[in-house]
Design a protein around this motif. Structure first.
Motif, PDB file in Angstrom:
ATOM      1  N   GLY A 173     -23.288 -12.330 -10.433  1.00 62.32           N
ATOM      2  CA  GLY A 173     -21.923 -12.111  -9.996  1.00 62.32           C
ATOM      3  C   GLY A 173     -21.823 -11.120  -8.869  1.00 62.32           C
ATOM      4  O   GLY A 173     -22.767 -10.397  -8.547  1.00 62.32           O
ATOM      5  N   ALA A 174     -20.652 -11.087  -8.258  1.00 65.58           N
ATOM      6  CA  ALA A 174     -20.343 -10.135  -7.193  1.00 65.58           C
ATOM      7  C   ALA A 174     -18.928  -9.631  -7.395  1.00 65.58           C
ATOM      8  O   ALA A 174     -18.053 -10.363  -7.862  1.00 65.58           O
ATOM      9  CB  ALA A 174     -20.483 -10.781  -5.818  1.00 65.58           C
ATOM     10  N   ASP A 175     -18.711  -8.364  -7.073  1.00 61.05           N
ATOM     11  CA  ASP A 175     -17.414  -7.714  -7.227  1.00 61.05           C
ATOM     12  C   ASP A 175     -17.137  -6.951  -5.944  1.00 61.05           C
ATOM     13  O   ASP A 175     -17.840  -5.992  -5.619  1.00 61.05           O
ATOM     14  CB  ASP A 175     -17.461  -6.773  -8.439  1.00 61.05           C
ATOM     15  N   VAL A 176     -16.122  -7.372  -5.208  1.00 58.58           N
ATOM     16  CA  VAL A 176     -15.765  -6.730  -3.940  1.00 58.58           C
ATOM     17  C   VAL A 176     -14.398  -6.081  -4.108  1.00 58.58           C
ATOM     18  O   VAL A 176     -13.444  -6.737  -4.535  1.00 58.58           O
ATOM     19  CB  VAL A 176     -15.730  -7.750  -2.787  1.00 58.58           C
ATOM     20  N   ARG A 177     -14.297  -4.797  -3.761  1.00 55.96           N
ATOM     21  CA  ARG A 177     -13.045  -4.074  -3.922  1.00 55.96           C
ATOM     22  C   ARG A 177     -12.690  -3.306  -2.644  1.00 55.96           C
ATOM     23  O   ARG A 177     -13.537  -2.627  -2.061  1.00 55.96           O
ATOM     24  CB  ARG A 177     -13.125  -3.083  -5.086  1.00 55.96           C
ATOM     25  N   LEU A 178     -11.443  -3.400  -2.275  1.00 54.32           N
ATOM     26  CA  LEU A 178     -10.884  -2.587  -1.203  1.00 54.32           C
ATOM     27  C   LEU A 178     -10.002  -1.548  -1.877  1.00 54.32           C
ATOM     28  O   LEU A 178      -9.022  -1.887  -2.539  1.00 54.32           O
ATOM     29  CB  LEU A 178     -10.072  -3.439  -0.233  1.00 54.32           C
ATOM     30  N   LEU A 179     -10.363  -0.270  -1.725  1.00 54.56           N
ATOM     31  CA  LEU A 179      -9.694   0.813  -2.425  1.00 54.56           C
ATOM     32  C   LEU A 179      -8.898   1.674  -1.455  1.00 54.56           C
ATOM     33  O   LEU A 179      -9.357   1.948  -0.338  1.00 54.56           O
ATOM     34  CB  LEU A 179     -10.718   1.692  -3.155  1.00 54.56           C
ATOM     35  N   ARG A 180      -7.747   2.111  -1.914  1.00 53.20           N
ATOM     36  CA  ARG A 180      -6.906   2.985  -1.084  1.00 53.20           C
ATOM     37  C   ARG A 180      -6.237   4.023  -1.984  1.00 53.20           C
ATOM     38  O   ARG A 180      -5.683   3.684  -3.032  1.00 53.20           O
ATOM     39  CB  ARG A 180      -5.842   2.172  -0.359  1.00 53.20           C
ATOM     40  N   THR A 181      -6.328   5.304  -1.601  1.00 54.38           N
ATOM     41  CA  THR A 181      -5.648   6.351  -2.346  1.00 54.38           C
ATOM     42  C   THR A 181      -5.014   7.338  -1.386  1.00 54.38           C
ATOM     43  O   THR A 181      -5.514   7.554  -0.273  1.00 54.38           O
ATOM     44  CB  THR A 181      -6.612   7.092  -3.296  1.00 54.38           C
ATOM     45  N   GLN A 182      -3.920   7.921  -1.808  1.00 55.18           N
ATOM     46  CA  GLN A 182      -3.231   8.948  -1.031  1.00 55.18           C
ATOM     47  C   GLN A 182      -2.696   9.979  -2.010  1.00 55.18           C
ATOM     48  O   GLN A 182      -2.175   9.647  -3.073  1.00 55.18           O
ATOM     49  CB  GLN A 182      -2.073   8.335  -0.238  1.00 55.18           C
ATOM     50  N   ASP A 183      -2.845  11.253  -1.668  1.00 55.12           N
ATOM     51  CA  ASP A 183      -2.413  12.291  -2.606  1.00 55.12           C
ATOM     52  C   ASP A 183      -2.107  13.568  -1.840  1.00 55.12           C
ATOM     53  O   ASP A 183      -2.349  13.683  -0.639  1.00 55.12           O
ATOM     54  CB  ASP A 183      -3.512  12.533  -3.655  1.00 55.12           C
ATOM     55  N   ASN A 184      -1.589  14.526  -2.580  1.00 55.38           N
ATOM     56  CA  ASN A 184      -1.219  15.826  -2.077  1.00 55.38           C
ATOM     57  C   ASN A 184      -2.400  16.785  -2.169  1.00 55.38           C
ATOM     58  O   ASN A 184      -3.117  16.799  -3.163  1.00 55.38           O
ATOM     59  CB  ASN A 184      -0.035  16.333  -2.929  1.00 55.38           C
ATOM     60  N   ILE A 185      -2.620  17.576  -1.122  1.00 53.98           N
ATOM     61  CA  ILE A 185      -3.637  18.621  -1.165  1.00 53.98           C
ATOM     62  C   ILE A 185      -2.927  19.955  -0.989  1.00 53.98           C
ATOM     63  O   ILE A 185      -2.238  20.164   0.005  1.00 53.98           O
ATOM     64  CB  ILE A 185      -4.701  18.451  -0.067  1.00 53.98           C
ATOM     65  N   SER A 186      -3.076  20.842  -1.960  1.00 51.33           N
ATOM     66  CA  SER A 186      -2.384  22.126  -1.929  1.00 51.33           C
ATOM     67  C   SER A 186      -3.381  23.241  -2.144  1.00 51.33           C
ATOM     68  O   SER A 186      -4.282  23.137  -2.975  1.00 51.33           O
ATOM     69  CB  SER A 186      -1.302  22.170  -3.024  1.00 51.33           C
ATOM     70  N   PHE A 187      -3.215  24.339  -1.391  1.00 48.53           N
ATOM     71  CA  PHE A 187      -4.140  25.453  -1.498  1.00 48.53           C
ATOM     72  C   PHE A 187      -3.537  26.633  -2.257  1.00 48.53           C
ATOM     73  O   PHE A 187      -4.253  27.474  -2.762  1.00 48.53           O
ATOM     74  CB  PHE A 187      -4.600  25.896  -0.113  1.00 48.53           C
ATOM     75  N   PHE A 188      -2.229  26.739  -2.320  1.00 45.51           N
ATOM     76  CA  PHE A 188      -1.565  27.658  -3.224  1.00 45.51           C
ATOM     77  C   PHE A 188      -0.159  27.137  -3.474  1.00 45.51           C
ATOM     78  O   PHE A 188       0.364  26.308  -2.748  1.00 45.51           O
ATOM     79  CB  PHE A 188      -1.574  29.107  -2.720  1.00 45.51           C
TER      80      PHE A 188
END
Length: 603
Positions: free
Chosen positions: A529-544
């Protein structure tokens, strides 16, 4: 302070995957003496849909019917010179092997058919520890998961043996870490791309779930993780079925919280229905469900704010002497002169901190107590269609749609309510092709998309942090901060603070295509078998916590009393971001994952 971080990666890995949701029936045929029966005919018929699959036993009597939809089957065995045998009510579950051995009797003068019912046997085909639950079994568990703060069936999984919930609500299988599991719905991943945890709101309605299978240990290599949660959706059958439901909760039956003056208001209604049946008997089927949740409840707010006397500088109730930072001599009577109180501190108190509503100057327990409204509004529907093209090919498709809007009152009324709308969309399309009885191919594709927003502010608006900064008189903050709800983080030791995560949007998106080829040869089963995935993520980055609005702390460093330091306008280690055009609430990752499988099994 927030930084924009965008990363594009191409992931090309050779790991074992290409997951399927089909089951298998396997067994051995013998004659009365125990000798193997070769080339005997085997037919497995799905009782609900009438779909049949046929094969023959090999030279040593072994047979296998692969890529079967989960369900109940009748299995027929025929061979020249022997009586026909039928084993009824064979339960086939997703990603499991049901073993059905048969001994055919010699044909005599009687032509009757030998009928037996399938018996539960120990599964020696797979080493995994597996617990399978149908939708009816999960709904029979004495726990309410529908009319509470959520109506996701995921909240009932923690009652399955080997499943635990950590402090953040994530699921752990057999004591492993939450990110050491994989999960899929109809073969398409339902894992959060950002955190690798379970997307709990991605599940179909409980009435639209056919089966949930949890594998906790020793799962097959194709899953690529220690544990696995496989969910299959419900399809229509040859019989028309429908249902309606309504679940209700009422706070009138709840006990009063110790810190509340009365039992908080709560009314929850979860309602919906499902219908499914044939379009063309034995060939085409449909299923549709809808579920809505209206959860309205009051939250008990317990906050500690500066007592009214403190606001004017009267701290005479404080036993320890409070020193004047300018002279290092105690203030007479622990009373701060009005001329020494910072106008910025006065403005902060007026803008953000409510007046106490519990009498007294004690600050060792909450002195501001109210009950404020909040709740959830959920709407979701699922639709599935199944079609048998011919005796060798079948196809199905499912689409799920769910919107969830949560509103939670903030501890400080100035910030209004925290709102987290979440929108889940999932699609699966699968085609199954029996090239020949011992060679079956399955191809499927789909996506799981879940954007989620975080926002807060009064009356449905976004809290305007930059306007607050200007109104209270704080200097040094950039003139062009990013858009969205945000607030400076004011923290006075011993009192409720103003630190809040700024408004942002999270995204988890998986676009996936898989192909599985199963080749049965004697006792051996080879899977490719083969499994092909296109992944996308977006999130908040905070330092304080204050981000672009700054972080300010008062802990009594200068006067020996945190409230006095605040009134005098003397913060300890204030933090402000360095203005830069790159400050932004975004974090993105793109990737393509190619996973290939070659699995060798002996049965």
């Amino acid at each position: 302070m927030l930084h924009k971080l965008a990363v594009s990666t191409l992931l090309f890995t050779a790991v074992l995957a290409a997951q399927s949701t089909f089951g298998e029936i396997r067994g051995t045929l013998t004659d009365p003496s125990g000798a193997s029966l070769a080339t005997a005919s085997v037919k497995a018929r799905n009782v609900a849909t009438g779909e049949s699959r046929s094969t023959k036993s090999d030279s040593v009597g072994n047979y296998g019917v692969v890529n079967l939809d989960a369900g109940i089957y009748d299995v027929e065995f025929e061979a020249p010179g022997f009586r026909k045998a039928v084993t009824q009510k064979v339960v086939v579950r997703a990603r499991e092997i049901a073993r059905v051995d048969a001994r055919l009797e010699v044909l005599g003068t009687s032509t009757e058919v030998q009928v037996t019912e399938a018996r539960q046997v120990i599964n020696t085909e797979q080493a995994s520890v597996i617990d399978s639950k149908t939708s009816e079994q999960i709904q029979a568990i004495p726990v309410n998961f529908r009319a509470g703060g959520t109506n996701s069936i995921a909240s009932a999984l923690s009652f399955v043996p080997g499943v635990q919930t950590d402090g953040g609500g994530s699921l752990s299988l057999a004591g492993n870490l939450p990110y050491m599991l994989t999960a899929s719905i109809d073969g398409i991943s339902s894992i959060n791309v950002r955190s690798n945890g379970l997307l709990t709101e991605m599940f179909p309605s409980a009435d639209g779930v056919d089966e949930i299978k949890i594998s906790t240990t020793s799962v097959n290599a194709e899953y690529a993780q220690v544990g696995d949660i496989t969910t299959t959706s419900r399809g229509g059958t040859n019989k028309m079925h429908g249902s309606l439901f309504w679940y209700h909760q009422n706070g009138s039956f709840d006990a009063r919280d110790f810190f509340a003056v009365r039992a908080p208001f709560k009314v929850s209604n979860d309602f919906g229905g499902a219908i499914g049946g044939p379009v063309i008997k034995n060939r085409t089927f449909f299923f549709f469900d809808y579920e809505g949740l209206r959860y309205r409840a009051q939250s008990i707010i317990n906050a500690t704010v500066l007592p009214t006397s403190y606001r004017s500088g009267d701290l005479s109730s404080v036993v320890a002497p409070i020193r004047d930072p300018q002279t290092n001599v105690p203030f007479p009577g622990n009373i701060i002169p009005a001329s020494r109180i910072s106008p910025v501190s006065t403005n902060i108190m007026s803008a953000l901190f409510p007046l106490q509503n519990v009498v007294g100057n004690a600050i060792n327990s909450p002195n501001y107590r109210v009950q404020l409204p909040g709740g959830n509004t959920n709407n979701q529907w699922d639709v599935r269609g199944d079609h048998t093209i011919n005796s060798k090919q079948s196809i199905f498709a499912r689409f799920s749609w769910k919107n969830v809007t949560r509103e939670t009152p903030d501890t400080l009324p100035a910030f209004g309510t925290a709102r987290t709308p979440e929108f889940s969309r999932a699609l699966t399309v699968a085609h199954n092709y029996v090239i020949r009885p011992n060679l079956v191919n399955e191809i499927r594709g789909g996506y799981a998309n879940r954007p989620r927003s975080v926002n807060f502010g009064p009356n449905g608006t976004s809290f305007d942090g930059p306007a607050l900064i200007k109104s209270v008189g704080i200097l040094g903050i950039r003139s062009d901060p990013p858009k969205g709800a945000q607030t400076p983080d004011f923290g006075i030791t011993g009192f409720s603070g103003t630190g809040r995560s700024r408004g942002f949007t999270q995204l988890s998106r998986t676009i996936q295509a898989t192909d599985n080829l199963t080749w049965t040869k004697g006792k051996h089963s080879l899977k490719f078998g083969a499994d092909v995935r296109l992944l996308r993520t977006q999130d908040n980055i905070s330092f304080f916590s204050g981000d672009d609005m700054g972080e300010y702390r008062w802990n009594g460093l200068f006067s020996g009393n945190a409230s006095t330091d605040f009134l005098l306008g003397l913060p300890q280690e204030p933090e402000q971001p360095t203005p830069a055009p790159t400050l932004m609430a975004a974090h993105g990752t793109k990737g393509i994952t190619l996973r290939m499988t070659s699995v060798f099994q002996t049965g």
